[in-house]
Design a protein around this motif. Structure first.
Motif, mmCIF file in Angstrom:
data_model
loop_
_atom_site.group_PDB
_atom_site.id
_atom_site.type_symbol
_atom_site.label_atom_id
_atom_site.label_comp_id
_atom_site.label_asym_id
_atom_site.label_seq_id
_atom_site.Cartn_x
_atom_site.Cartn_y
_atom_site.Cartn_z
ATOM 1 N N VAL A 157 31.376 47.821 19.760
ATOM 2 C CA VAL A 157 31.229 49.171 20.274
ATOM 3 C C VAL A 157 30.449 49.078 21.576
ATOM 4 O O VAL A 157 29.431 48.399 21.659
ATOM 5 N N CYS A 158 30.886 49.765 22.580
ATOM 6 C CA CYS A 158 30.195 49.765 23.863
ATOM 7 C C CYS A 158 29.078 50.789 23.840
ATOM 8 O O CYS A 158 29.221 51.893 23.317
ATOM 9 N N VAL A 159 27.948 50.415 24.400
ATOM 10 C CA VAL A 159 26.799 51.307 24.469
ATOM 11 C C VAL A 159 26.565 51.606 25.944
ATOM 12 O O VAL A 159 26.596 50.708 26.791
ATOM 13 N N ASP A 160 26.289 52.878 26.261
ATOM 14 C CA ASP A 160 26.057 53.241 27.658
ATOM 15 C C ASP A 160 24.696 52.745 28.132
ATOM 16 O O ASP A 160 23.930 52.158 27.374
ATOM 17 N N ALA A 161 24.361 52.979 29.392
ATOM 18 C CA ALA A 161 23.137 52.452 30.005
ATOM 19 C C ALA A 161 21.877 52.991 29.331
ATOM 20 O O ALA A 161 20.894 52.259 29.143
ATOM 21 N N ASP A 162 21.874 54.270 28.944
ATOM 22 C CA ASP A 162 20.695 54.832 28.268
ATOM 23 C C ASP A 162 20.485 54.169 26.906
ATOM 24 O O ASP A 162 19.355 53.871 26.505
ATOM 25 N N GLY A 163 21.560 53.918 26.229
ATOM 26 C CA GLY A 163 21.464 53.236 24.928
ATOM 27 C C GLY A 163 20.957 51.816 25.076
ATOM 28 O O GLY A 163 20.139 51.335 24.279
ATOM 29 N N VAL A 164 21.422 51.116 26.122
ATOM 30 C CA VAL A 164 20.943 49.755 26.381
ATOM 31 C C VAL A 164 19.453 49.779 26.703
ATOM 32 O O VAL A 164 18.682 48.945 26.249
ATOM 33 N N GLY A 165 19.028 50.761 27.499
ATOM 34 C CA GLY A 165 17.609 50.898 27.836
ATOM 35 C C GLY A 165 16.763 51.140 26.596
ATOM 36 O O GLY A 165 15.671 50.572 26.436
ATOM 37 N N LEU A 166 17.254 52.000 25.695
ATOM 38 C CA LEU A 166 16.522 52.254 24.447
ATOM 39 C C LEU A 166 16.442 50.990 23.589
ATOM 40 O O LEU A 166 15.409 50.693 22.992
ATOM 41 N N LEU A 167 17.539 50.262 23.541
ATOM 42 C CA LEU A 167 17.529 49.019 22.769
ATOM 43 C C LEU A 167 16.568 48.002 23.378
ATOM 44 O O LEU A 167 15.838 47.301 22.657
ATOM 45 N N ASP A 168 16.545 47.918 24.715
ATOM 46 C CA ASP A 168 15.602 46.996 25.370
ATOM 47 C C ASP A 168 14.163 47.390 25.095
ATOM 48 O O ASP A 168 13.311 46.534 24.822
ATOM 49 N N ARG A 169 13.861 48.681 25.177
ATOM 50 C CA ARG A 169 12.484 49.134 24.901
ATOM 51 C C ARG A 169 12.105 48.852 23.447
ATOM 52 O O ARG A 169 10.983 48.447 23.155
ATOM 53 N N ALA A 170 13.039 49.064 22.527
ATOM 54 C CA ALA A 170 12.752 48.793 21.110
ATOM 55 C C ALA A 170 12.488 47.303 20.898
ATOM 56 O O ALA A 170 11.579 46.912 20.165
#
Length: 133
Positions: A94-107
Motif C-alpha cells: 500500500v502506498c503511503v503519502d508524504a504526511d503518512g511517511v512523516g508520521l511514520l518517521d517521527r514514530a
C-alpha cells in the motif's frame, strides 16, 4: 703402687666416659621415640578429624543428590506442538503519502529516541539568554 692407682684412675675415667656416652645415646633414642609417638598421635588425630569431616561431606552430598532426584521426578517437561495458520498478510503493498511517511518517521524516531524535538520542516526558536533581555 703408683702405677696401679694411675691405671685404676685411668680405667675409671674411661668407664665414666663410656657410661656417659651410652647414657647420652640412650637418652637420644628415648627422646626420638617420644617425638615419633607424639607425631603419630597428632597424625592419627588429624586423620580422625579428616575422616569425620569427609563423612559429613559425603552425607551432605548424598542428601543433596536424593533431594535432586526427588525434584527431578516432580518436574515434567511437556512438549506441545501446534500449527498456526496466518490468514492475513503481514506485509501489504500500500502506498503511503508524504504526511503518512512523516508520521511514520517521527514514530520511529520517538521509539528509537533519535532526533527528538521539533517536527521536520520547522526551525526551532532561538533561546533567549539573560544578556539579551
Amino acid at each position: 703402687m703408683t702405677i696401679g692407682i694411675a691405671h685404676l684412675a685411668l680405667s675409671g675415667a674411661l668407664v665414666a666416659c663410656l657410661t656417659g656416652i651410652g647414657g647420652f645415646s640412650y637418652g637420644v633414642r628415648i627422646g626420638a621415640a617420644q617425638e615419633q609417638a607424639a607425631r603419630k598421635r597428632a597424625d592419627d588425630a588429624a586423620d580422625a578429624l579428616r575422616d569425620q569431616l569427609q563423612g559429613k561431606i559425603d552425607a551432605s552430598a548424598q542428601a543433596h543428590q536424593s533431594a535432586e532426584y526427588t525434584r527431578q521426578a516432580d518436574v515434567r517437561e511437556i512438549y506441545h506442538e501446534s500449527q498456526k495458520v496466518i490468514e492475513r498478510p503481514v506485509y501489504r503493498n500500500v502506498c503511503v503519502d508524504a504526511d503518512g511517511v512523516g508520521l511514520l518517521d517521527r514514530a520511529a524516531d520517538t521509539a528509537n529516541a533519535d532526533r527528538l524535538g521539533a517536527p521536520p520542516g520547522t526551525a526551532p526558536d532561538a533561546a533567549e539568554s539573560p544578556a539579551q533581555r
